[in-house]
Design a protein around this motif. Sequence first.
Motif, PDB file in Angstrom:
ATOM      1  N   UNK A  57     -37.113 -50.422 -19.345  1.00 25.91           N
ATOM      2  CA  UNK A  57     -35.799 -49.827 -19.104  1.00 25.91           C
ATOM      3  C   UNK A  57     -35.461 -49.852 -17.625  1.00 25.91           C
ATOM      4  N   UNK A  58     -36.427 -49.544 -16.776  1.00 25.22           N
ATOM      5  CA  UNK A  58     -36.178 -49.578 -15.336  1.00 25.22           C
ATOM      6  C   UNK A  58     -35.822 -50.991 -14.882  1.00 25.22           C
ATOM      7  N   UNK A  59     -36.573 -51.981 -15.326  1.00 26.41           N
ATOM      8  CA  UNK A  59     -36.314 -53.365 -14.917  1.00 26.41           C
ATOM      9  C   UNK A  59     -34.970 -53.844 -15.458  1.00 26.41           C
ATOM     10  N   UNK A  60     -34.663 -53.534 -16.711  1.00 24.05           N
ATOM     11  CA  UNK A  60     -33.400 -53.968 -17.302  1.00 24.05           C
ATOM     12  C   UNK A  60     -32.218 -53.296 -16.609  1.00 24.05           C
ATOM     13  N   UNK A  61     -32.321 -51.986 -16.387  1.00 22.25           N
ATOM     14  CA  UNK A  61     -31.229 -51.259 -15.728  1.00 22.25           C
ATOM     15  C   UNK A  61     -31.037 -51.735 -14.295  1.00 22.25           C
ATOM     16  N   UNK A  62     -32.127 -52.041 -13.612  1.00 23.52           N
ATOM     17  CA  UNK A  62     -32.011 -52.552 -12.243  1.00 23.52           C
ATOM     18  C   UNK A  62     -31.313 -53.906 -12.224  1.00 23.52           C
ATOM     19  N   UNK A  63     -31.657 -54.764 -13.166  1.00 22.03           N
ATOM     20  CA  UNK A  63     -31.037 -56.089 -13.228  1.00 22.03           C
ATOM     21  C   UNK A  63     -29.551 -55.978 -13.533  1.00 22.03           C
ATOM     22  N   UNK A  64     -29.203 -55.169 -14.515  1.00 21.84           N
ATOM     23  CA  UNK A  64     -27.785 -54.991 -14.854  1.00 21.84           C
ATOM     24  C   UNK A  64     -27.043 -54.326 -13.693  1.00 21.84           C
ATOM     25  N   UNK A  65     -27.663 -53.357 -13.063  1.00 20.41           N
ATOM     26  CA  UNK A  65     -27.032 -52.686 -11.928  1.00 20.41           C
ATOM     27  C   UNK A  65     -26.780 -53.629 -10.765  1.00 20.41           C
ATOM     28  N   UNK A  66     -27.748 -54.471 -10.449  1.00 19.23           N
ATOM     29  CA  UNK A  66     -27.552 -55.435  -9.361  1.00 19.23           C
ATOM     30  C   UNK A  66     -26.467 -56.445  -9.720  1.00 19.23           C
ATOM     31  N   UNK A  68     -23.927 -55.863 -11.684  1.00 23.18           N
ATOM     32  CA  UNK A  68     -22.662 -55.150 -11.641  1.00 23.18           C
ATOM     33  C   UNK A  68     -22.169 -55.002 -10.197  1.00 23.18           C
ATOM     34  N   UNK A  69     -23.066 -54.669  -9.284  1.00 22.10           N
ATOM     35  CA  UNK A  69     -22.692 -54.546  -7.870  1.00 22.10           C
ATOM     36  C   UNK A  69     -22.242 -55.900  -7.328  1.00 22.10           C
ATOM     37  N   UNK A  70     -22.980 -56.961  -7.616  1.00 19.77           N
ATOM     38  CA  UNK A  70     -22.614 -58.285  -7.124  1.00 19.77           C
ATOM     39  C   UNK A  70     -21.272 -58.727  -7.720  1.00 19.77           C
ATOM     40  N   UNK A  71     -21.054 -58.429  -8.992  1.00 18.85           N
ATOM     41  CA  UNK A  71     -19.794 -58.790  -9.640  1.00 18.85           C
ATOM     42  C   UNK A  71     -18.630 -58.037  -8.993  1.00 18.85           C
ATOM     43  N   UNK A  72     -18.833 -56.764  -8.712  1.00 21.73           N
ATOM     44  CA  UNK A  72     -17.781 -55.951  -8.073  1.00 21.73           C
ATOM     45  C   UNK A  72     -17.471 -56.449  -6.669  1.00 21.73           C
ATOM     46  N   UNK A  77     -13.980 -59.427  -2.866  1.00 23.37           N
ATOM     47  CA  UNK A  77     -13.815 -60.592  -1.981  1.00 23.37           C
ATOM     48  C   UNK A  77     -12.735 -61.516  -2.523  1.00 23.37           C
ATOM     49  N   UNK A  78     -12.653 -61.662  -3.847  1.00 18.05           N
ATOM     50  CA  UNK A  78     -11.605 -62.484  -4.458  1.00 18.05           C
ATOM     51  C   UNK A  78     -10.215 -61.923  -4.208  1.00 18.05           C
ATOM     52  N   UNK A  79     -10.091 -60.603  -4.217  1.00 16.97           N
ATOM     53  CA  UNK A  79      -8.789 -60.001  -3.948  1.00 16.97           C
ATOM     54  C   UNK A  79      -8.398 -60.136  -2.476  1.00 16.97           C
ATOM     55  N   UNK A  80      -9.375 -60.133  -1.582  1.00 16.49           N
ATOM     56  CA  UNK A  80      -9.086 -60.244  -0.157  1.00 16.49           C
ATOM     57  C   UNK A  80      -8.685 -61.657   0.259  1.00 16.49           C
ATOM     58  N   UNK A  81      -9.044 -62.634  -0.527  1.00 16.00           N
ATOM     59  CA  UNK A  81      -8.681 -64.011  -0.185  1.00 16.00           C
ATOM     60  C   UNK A  81      -7.247 -64.174  -0.366  1.00 16.00           C
TER      61      UNK A  81
END
Length: 81
Positions: A57-66, A68-72, A77-81
């Motif tokens: 659960x820790x590994x899965x949540x960390x992967x999804x969390x990272x 999600x942050x990268x996607x956000x 960055x896409x909006x700033x272009x």
Amino acid sequence: MSSTDPATGLVTTVPRTDFTSCDYVIWSGADYVTTVVKYNQVMAEPFDPAVAGEYFVFAFASTVGLWWVAHSVGKVVGMLR
């Protein structure tokens, strides 16, 4: 920088402070046996599915969390272009 104990025949190393060259690391028999015994004790512990689940659960949540942050960040960055 090693010496052999004539009574036991074990080869031991003298701690070095200069690391200018690579030498083989030679353990004494007692150091080797102690390490193997500790390793075998850890491996002999029973498998605990609850702990394994917590790691998963820790590994899965960390992967999804990272992701999600990268996607956000990518969206911002896409909006700033």
